[in-house]
Design an enzyme around this catalytic site. Structure first.
Site, short mmCIF file in Angstrom:
data_model
loop_
_atom_site.label_atom_id
_atom_site.label_comp_id
_atom_site.label_asym_id
_atom_site.label_seq_id
_atom_site.Cartn_x
_atom_site.Cartn_y
_atom_site.Cartn_z
N ASP A 1 0.79 -1.24 0.00
CA ASP A 1 0.00 0.00 0.00
C ASP A 1 0.82 1.29 0.00
O ASP A 1 0.45 2.27 0.66
CB ASP A 1 -0.96 0.02 1.20
CG ASP A 1 -1.95 -1.12 1.21
OD1 ASP A 1 -1.93 -1.93 0.26
OD2 ASP A 1 -2.72 -1.23 2.17
N GLU B 1 -4.63 -0.77 -1.38
CA GLU B 1 -5.96 -0.85 -0.75
C GLU B 1 -6.88 0.14 -1.45
O GLU B 1 -6.53 1.30 -1.66
CB GLU B 1 -5.88 -0.50 0.74
CG GLU B 1 -7.25 -0.59 1.43
CD GLU B 1 -7.23 -0.18 2.89
OE1 GLU B 1 -8.32 -0.06 3.46
OE2 GLU B 1 -6.14 0.02 3.44
N LYS C 1 -6.67 -4.87 -3.14
CA LYS C 1 -7.36 -5.50 -2.02
C LYS C 1 -8.40 -4.55 -1.42
O LYS C 1 -8.15 -3.35 -1.29
CB LYS C 1 -6.36 -5.93 -0.95
CG LYS C 1 -5.51 -4.82 -0.36
CD LYS C 1 -4.41 -5.39 0.53
CE LYS C 1 -3.60 -4.30 1.22
NZ LYS C 1 -4.33 -3.53 2.22
N LYS D 1 -7.84 -4.85 4.86
CA LYS D 1 -6.53 -4.55 5.44
C LYS D 1 -5.49 -5.61 5.06
O LYS D 1 -4.40 -5.30 4.63
CB LYS D 1 -6.64 -4.45 6.97
CG LYS D 1 -7.71 -3.47 7.46
CD LYS D 1 -7.42 -2.06 7.02
CE LYS D 1 -8.33 -1.05 7.70
NZ LYS D 1 -9.74 -1.15 7.28
N VAL E 1 3.03 0.23 4.33
CA VAL E 1 2.24 0.97 5.33
C VAL E 1 0.81 0.37 5.43
O VAL E 1 0.37 -0.32 4.52
CB VAL E 1 2.13 2.45 4.94
CG1 VAL E 1 3.50 3.10 4.90
CG2 VAL E 1 1.44 2.66 3.59
N THR E 2 0.17 0.69 6.54
CA THR E 2 0.78 1.13 7.78
C THR E 2 1.09 -0.11 8.62
O THR E 2 0.39 -1.11 8.53
CB THR E 2 -0.12 2.08 8.58
OG1 THR E 2 -1.39 1.47 8.80
CG2 THR E 2 -0.33 3.40 7.86
N CYS F 1 -2.36 -2.58 7.89
CA CYS F 1 -2.27 -3.49 6.75
C CYS F 1 -1.03 -4.39 6.79
O CYS F 1 -1.09 -5.55 6.37
CB CYS F 1 -2.31 -2.71 5.45
SG CYS F 1 -3.89 -1.83 5.22
N GLN G 1 8.03 -13.55 21.80
CA GLN G 1 7.76 -14.98 22.04
C GLN G 1 8.39 -15.87 20.97
O GLN G 1 7.74 -16.76 20.41
CB GLN G 1 6.24 -15.23 22.12
CG GLN G 1 5.56 -14.51 23.27
CD GLN G 1 4.07 -14.79 23.35
OE1 GLN G 1 3.64 -15.92 23.15
NE2 GLN G 1 3.30 -13.75 23.62
#
Length: 224
Positions: A26, A74, A132, A135, A160-161, A165, A205
């Site tokens: 995007d 987007e 798309k 997002k 971005v962002t 997204c 993690q």
């Protein structure tokens, strides 16, 4: 075929150039240029414009390695039939309605000047563009099929962002078994706090959603 090892968090990211794609999410005028959707929502677009040049350098390096490149945008159909009413409503509440007229045409509408990718990152012939409506880059697109047909198992993620997204795409890819390396200096959120939080969410993690690093470490890997 070439294999590379990139210094990253939480640990080294290894990838095969033939099975890895660069995805640029995007990088459109609506998010990176004055008067676009991002600015009309009241955001400072300095962070999104600042990553254009670092992303351009990554794009050039990846092209030199003959790696696969995918671009996303987007946006919605001109009649907005693919835009959920809730999304339309939230934009108008914040002062920037999807489909409204702006300095670069109708906001987040396919075919408008603002919807298109910034000049510095224009796709070359053969580099697919994924249009798309949501997002995530996999939602209601053929990205999954496109990657599978190319045997792509790893993604280098820019764009971005970061907290919207980019994160959505990485999470979607993770659920599909695709390994993702996000370049911290080639992604941006309008609020630096969202950028920092997104980096931590992705690599915590043991890399719950993927890896993060700076583009300089990718260049170092290419030079080894």
């Amino acid at each position: 075929m070439a294999e590379y090892i990139v210094k990253a968090k939480p640990y080294e990211f290894k990838f095969d150039s033939e099975k890895t794609a660069l995805i640029i999410i995007d990088m459109q005028r609506d998010f990176c240029a004055p008067g676009g959707f991002g600015e009309k929502l009241g955001n400072d677009i300095t962070p999104t414009t600042s990553i254009i040049d670092p992303t351009r350098k990554v794009l050039e390096a990846v092209r030199e390695k003959d790696m696969f490149v995918v671009h996303t945008r987007e946006g919605h159909r001109p009649d907005l039939s693919d835009c959920p009413p809730s999304k339309l409503r939230r934009g108008k509440i914040q002062g920037a309605g999807i489909g409204d007229m702006g300095p670069m045409g109708r906001i987040l509408v396919r075919g408008e000047h603002g919807h298109d990718i910034v000049d510095e990152l224009k796709p070359l012939e053969g580099e697919p563009i994924i249009d798309k409506p949501g997002k995530g880059s996999f939602y209601q697109t053929d990205l999954d099929l496109l990657l599978a047909n190319r045997g792509i198992t790893h993604l280098i993620v820019t764009g971005v962002t970061t907290h919207v997204c980019v994160q959505s795409t990485i999470r979607e890819a993770n659920d599909r078994g695709i390994e993702c390396l996000m370049l911290e200096d080639c992604t941006a959120a309008f609020d630096p706090r969202d950028q920092e939080a997104s980096i931590r969410m992705i690599n915590q993690q043991g890399g719950i959603f993927g890896w993060t690093t700076e583009s300089k470490h990718l260049f170092e890997a290419f030079e080894d």
